[in-house]
Scaffold this active site. Sequence first.
Site, PDB file in Angstrom:
ATOM      1  N   ASP A   1       0.755  -1.188   0.068  1.00 28.98           N
ATOM      2  CA  ASP A   1      -0.019   0.090  -0.151  1.00 28.98           C
ATOM      3  C   ASP A   1       0.750   1.327  -0.105  1.00 28.98           C
ATOM      4  O   ASP A   1       1.622   1.482   0.799  1.00 28.98           O
ATOM      5  CB  ASP A   1      -0.959   0.044   1.135  1.00 28.98           C
ATOM      6  CG  ASP A   1      -2.059   1.237   1.102  1.00 28.98           C
ATOM      7  OD1 ASP A   1      -3.163   0.771   0.561  1.00 28.98           O
ATOM      8  OD2 ASP A   1      -1.526   2.160   1.751  1.00 28.98           O
TER       9      ASP A   1
ATOM     10  N   ASP B   1      -1.324   9.245 -10.822  1.00 28.22           N
ATOM     11  CA  ASP B   1      -1.272   8.495 -11.945  1.00 28.22           C
ATOM     12  C   ASP B   1       0.268   7.946 -12.167  1.00 28.22           C
ATOM     13  O   ASP B   1       0.696   6.846 -12.465  1.00 28.22           O
ATOM     14  CB  ASP B   1      -2.120   8.813 -13.125  1.00 28.22           C
ATOM     15  CG  ASP B   1      -3.636   9.001 -12.986  1.00 28.22           C
ATOM     16  OD1 ASP B   1      -4.052   8.192 -11.928  1.00 28.22           O
ATOM     17  OD2 ASP B   1      -4.401   9.662 -13.716  1.00 28.22           O
TER      18      ASP B   1
ATOM     19  N   GLU C   1      -4.432   2.362  -4.628  1.00 30.85           N
ATOM     20  CA  GLU C   1      -2.853   2.283  -4.433  1.00 30.85           C
ATOM     21  C   GLU C   1      -2.528   1.077  -3.819  1.00 30.85           C
ATOM     22  O   GLU C   1      -1.206   1.093  -3.251  1.00 30.85           O
ATOM     23  CB  GLU C   1      -2.441   3.656  -3.488  1.00 30.85           C
ATOM     24  CG  GLU C   1      -3.109   3.683  -1.991  1.00 30.85           C
ATOM     25  CD  GLU C   1      -4.402   4.393  -1.863  1.00 30.85           C
ATOM     26  OE1 GLU C   1      -4.683   4.568  -0.751  1.00 30.85           O
ATOM     27  OE2 GLU C   1      -5.067   4.151  -2.568  1.00 30.85           O
TER      28      GLU C   1
END
Length: 478
Positions: A354, A371, A397
Amino acid sequence: MQTLTGQVPTVDASPDDLMFEDEDPGTVPERQSAAAVPWPILVVDDDEQVHAMTRVLLKDFEFEGRRFAIVSAFSAAEAREILAERSDLPVVLLDVVMETQDAGLHLVHHIRRDLGNRHIRIILRTGQPGQAPEREAIVAYDINDYKSKAELTAQKLFTSLVGAVRSWRDLVTIETLNQSLERRVAERTAELERQTALADGQRRFIENLVEMMPSPVWYKDAAGRYALCNCAFRELFPNAADGIEWSAGRRTASEPMPAGTGAFSFESSVEGPDGRTRELLVVKRPLTAPDGTETGVIGIATDITERRRMEHELHRLATTDPLSGAHNRRQILELLDRIVDGQGAGTACLVMLDIDHFKRINDGLGHAAGDVAIRRVVEEIRRQLRGSDQIGRIGGEEFAILLPETSRTGGAAIAERLRSGLAALAIELPDGRCFQLTGSFGLTEVRPLEDTVESVLGRADQALYRAKALGRNRVEAA
């Protein structure tokens, strides 16, 4: 209401039905269809009273269950317009003297010669017989009846109309039957001519057709010689005389086939004369003589290169996350499921990653920067992984990393290497700004044939939550 007795009519009866109806005058209709389409009668006269009187005279009459409807034209010119638009008029009641002394007679010539309408029944109805004497009118003009307005009572008018309608109906029926017969004769004659031409030129036709086909087509005789091949085959295999073999499992295209064997197909890759690899779908069928002796084999190859490319592209789109280029959630979980089912060799590890404080990146630098961060993270992870390792984006994410044939200790070492790589990664944006990020990692060992996908994900998530709770940018195992 006055009606003409006869067979009970059908509203939408065909001309064939009407022609062969039983017209026994003793039969009384069981019911009359008041809603049936009336017989349209064209009345051409410049006197409005004639139109009104004709309507009055015919309002109580029916023929074959259908009333009469008056279509009015008050001049020959107006009648021409109506006749040009309508072909369903069986009878015209035509006055002679209208715009001119012989306007009605000129209209007769227009109907018969210009329009070519030979079916409509023309009843010349005049109040001035001297303008068009009956004998001269009947002989000189193609009319079907001649009546003086003075003598045309309701009954005589009805009788004349019924006879005219019957005549028109029979002419239409005969014409329809003649056209049908002529059409059938023409079709049969054409079919015989086609069959004769086909028999005479069948071989030439087939050879030309095969030659024009865009797919390679060939015939190899029993001796293995290419006795016939088309242009597409010669272009793809310029050295066909040297022999060609496509592998098809245990069978190759050059192997002899048992007599009576049906068509079979296989896919193969060949290199064309331009050096490019072509994917082909090959279909072959042995040919046998009447006595069962094998005489050769025919084949056709279809270029499926583009189809294969599209299939690969569809598979990529179905299994790949469009933003990061990593596996999508469904694909990475399917790979994990295979390992859990024991399809892998030995133990494996699952690492959950993460990106720390990813929301700050989106809020502070914009979603475009987020992005870029996701793509760069995937690139860095892949750079650190082995060829057999897999990474997939679970969502947002969060990523899942599969490490096949890896122990818990080995997995922890790889996860630590990944963490260090991310911490040292400098991400540059198109506008020149740079930023860094870190990641939290949760590791668990996968026990094939004991675990489930859910249990593995649950342990990895617990380890990930612990890593985030202990300050992030670290690796924890469960």
